[in-house]
Design an enzyme around this catalytic site. Sequence first.
Site, mmCIF file in Angstrom:
data_model
loop_
_atom_site.group_PDB
_atom_site.id
_atom_site.type_symbol
_atom_site.label_atom_id
_atom_site.label_comp_id
_atom_site.label_asym_id
_atom_site.label_seq_id
_atom_site.Cartn_x
_atom_site.Cartn_y
_atom_site.Cartn_z
ATOM 1 N N VAL A 32 27.474 -33.227 20.446
ATOM 2 C CA VAL A 32 26.605 -33.130 21.626
ATOM 3 C C VAL A 32 26.453 -34.500 22.284
ATOM 4 O O VAL A 32 26.549 -34.632 23.511
ATOM 5 C CB VAL A 32 25.218 -32.555 21.239
ATOM 6 C CG1 VAL A 32 24.265 -32.579 22.428
ATOM 7 C CG2 VAL A 32 25.369 -31.135 20.707
ATOM 8 N N PRO A 52 24.624 -44.094 13.169
ATOM 9 C CA PRO A 52 25.433 -44.634 12.068
ATOM 10 C C PRO A 52 26.915 -44.307 12.290
ATOM 11 O O PRO A 52 27.252 -43.194 12.692
ATOM 12 C CB PRO A 52 24.900 -43.889 10.835
ATOM 13 C CG PRO A 52 23.557 -43.372 11.235
ATOM 14 C CD PRO A 52 23.629 -43.118 12.710
ATOM 15 N N GLY A 55 28.897 -41.045 11.143
ATOM 16 C CA GLY A 55 28.682 -39.723 11.727
ATOM 17 C C GLY A 55 29.231 -39.582 13.142
ATOM 18 O O GLY A 55 28.978 -38.585 13.805
ATOM 19 N N ASP A 117 18.274 -29.229 21.672
ATOM 20 C CA ASP A 117 17.818 -28.096 20.857
ATOM 21 C C ASP A 117 16.315 -27.983 20.669
ATOM 22 O O ASP A 117 15.871 -27.095 19.930
ATOM 23 C CB ASP A 117 18.492 -28.106 19.467
ATOM 24 C CG ASP A 117 19.936 -27.671 19.549
ATOM 25 O OD1 ASP A 117 20.245 -26.911 20.471
ATOM 26 O OD2 ASP A 117 20.736 -28.106 18.710
#
Lengths: 278, 278
Positions: A32, A52, A55, A117
């Site tokens: 996203v 980080p 990821g 979200d």
Amino acid sequence: MATDTSSFTGGSLLLAWQLKGKRVLIVGGGDVASGRIESVLVADALVTLIAPRDGLHPLTKRFIESSDRITYHDRTFAGPEDLVDVDMVLTAIDDVETSRTICAMARALKVPINVADIPPSCDFYFGSQIRSGPLQIMISTNGQSPKLANIIRRRIENSLPEHAGEAIEKVGQLRNKLRERAPGVGGELGKRRMRWMVDVCTAWEMEDLAALDGEMMAKLLDDGWEYNRVPKVQEVGGRPRQSTKTALQKISGLLLSSAAGVIVGAACTALVFLKRRA
Amino acid sequence: MATDTSSFTGGSLLLAWQLKGKRVLIVGGGDVASGRIESVLVADALVTLIAPRDGLHPLTKRFIESSDRITYHDRTFAGPEDLVDVDMVLTAIDDVETSRTICAMARALKVPINVADIPPSCDFYFGSQIRSGPLQIMISTNGQSPKLANIIRRRIENSLPEHAGEAIEKVGQLRNKLRERAPGVGGELGKRRMRWMVDVCTAWEMEDLAALDGEMMAKLLDDGWEYNRVPKVQEVGGRPRQSTKTALQKISGLLLSSAAGVIVGAACTALVFLKRRA
């Protein structure tokens, strides 16, 4: 704005937010987040990205490597100091608690925020979008049906005039050249400029506008603007093109094909009868 | 987001701004202001309108009379006290100096502002828009060509599936009913709900979705959701509909009209010959 007459509420205010030179903080580097990065880079923002490294989505990595407008920090969100001098915050992380904390901090500072979200933590939503050069289109169903938003987006994409984006780009260039030739803000000249540009956009097909080059633009201004008329495509060196069929032309096509049928039928039958006689 | 591969910059960030219960100050009551009022009312904003009564556009007057979400002040902008507790400012007045002053005040308070006709005083622009119930579409050419934006808007309007707005509304209602029947946030059930809704939207035509009523929705959930399948339109009491013509069907239509022509022509000629014989 074109609207139907219904008194629908529950909508959004659709906006084209200006980010040129503004600082956007993006927290998160996944799928996203990579989409958010692309969207704000297109709008000329300066991005600070906090996520980080382990990821990061491949696309996010590519943006970090290729754009000099991204300042990247290989860490998680640290606190209010990360929000200093920030004009907009976008978070896209899985940690709901941290997201809500960042939202509260941003709102205290009156910095607009979108938390992926978590609708109540959003000052604004992103819609289904189409981009082609300077042309940007957003489709929003106001959260009623993302799937239908996508179906409608695809239909619009397929029905968009080919080269619409290029046409808009060329018209923008033509307008700039016109402003150089006939400078000044507002007044009668400004109105004449606007009218002539509208006339060109109305008279020429999108594909012809898209095919404009520097030489053709100069000729269009010389032979058109100077005489307050809109030259034909061929007059300025453009290639003549088969025009798109209108509904009327399609109907006449249908009638013609029926008429041709009548003649063929009549001719054949006449032949049969004449042959019998002979 | 669907994008082309060009590295276009100079764009905007298209957003669906949320205004439910937010306070929007509109300064000015003319033509442009009336459009602004409509746009923010659709988004459920609370409007404070400041404009001398004698300059009000008829539409603005109608909004003041008909909406209980507008607080109207028959005067000009008074100063910073008018910006207290305001979440967004839109000005549409002819007085450039006052506009710039309001802009400076709003920015000092970090309140987003749009000043009609003065781009540098705008945090956001409005684009060419389409609205049909919960469906909202914005077309932006990023200031390159408002005329082409309008042409493209009209083409999109004409190519939009009929009843798209109604279809979205009904799908939103169906989703709410499904949530009542199978409640809970996220998890496996959430995913199954989302998948089934996507399947319904994919399998059914827009017009059939738009024709859904309460009874049909109940049957769709009983016979569809409960058995994890998507019933056909007729199964839930919908009217069978002539499907939209495909290109192939159009060609067959053309061939048929030619064939009909042949027969008509043949028949007429035969009649002529037969009459002569008689």
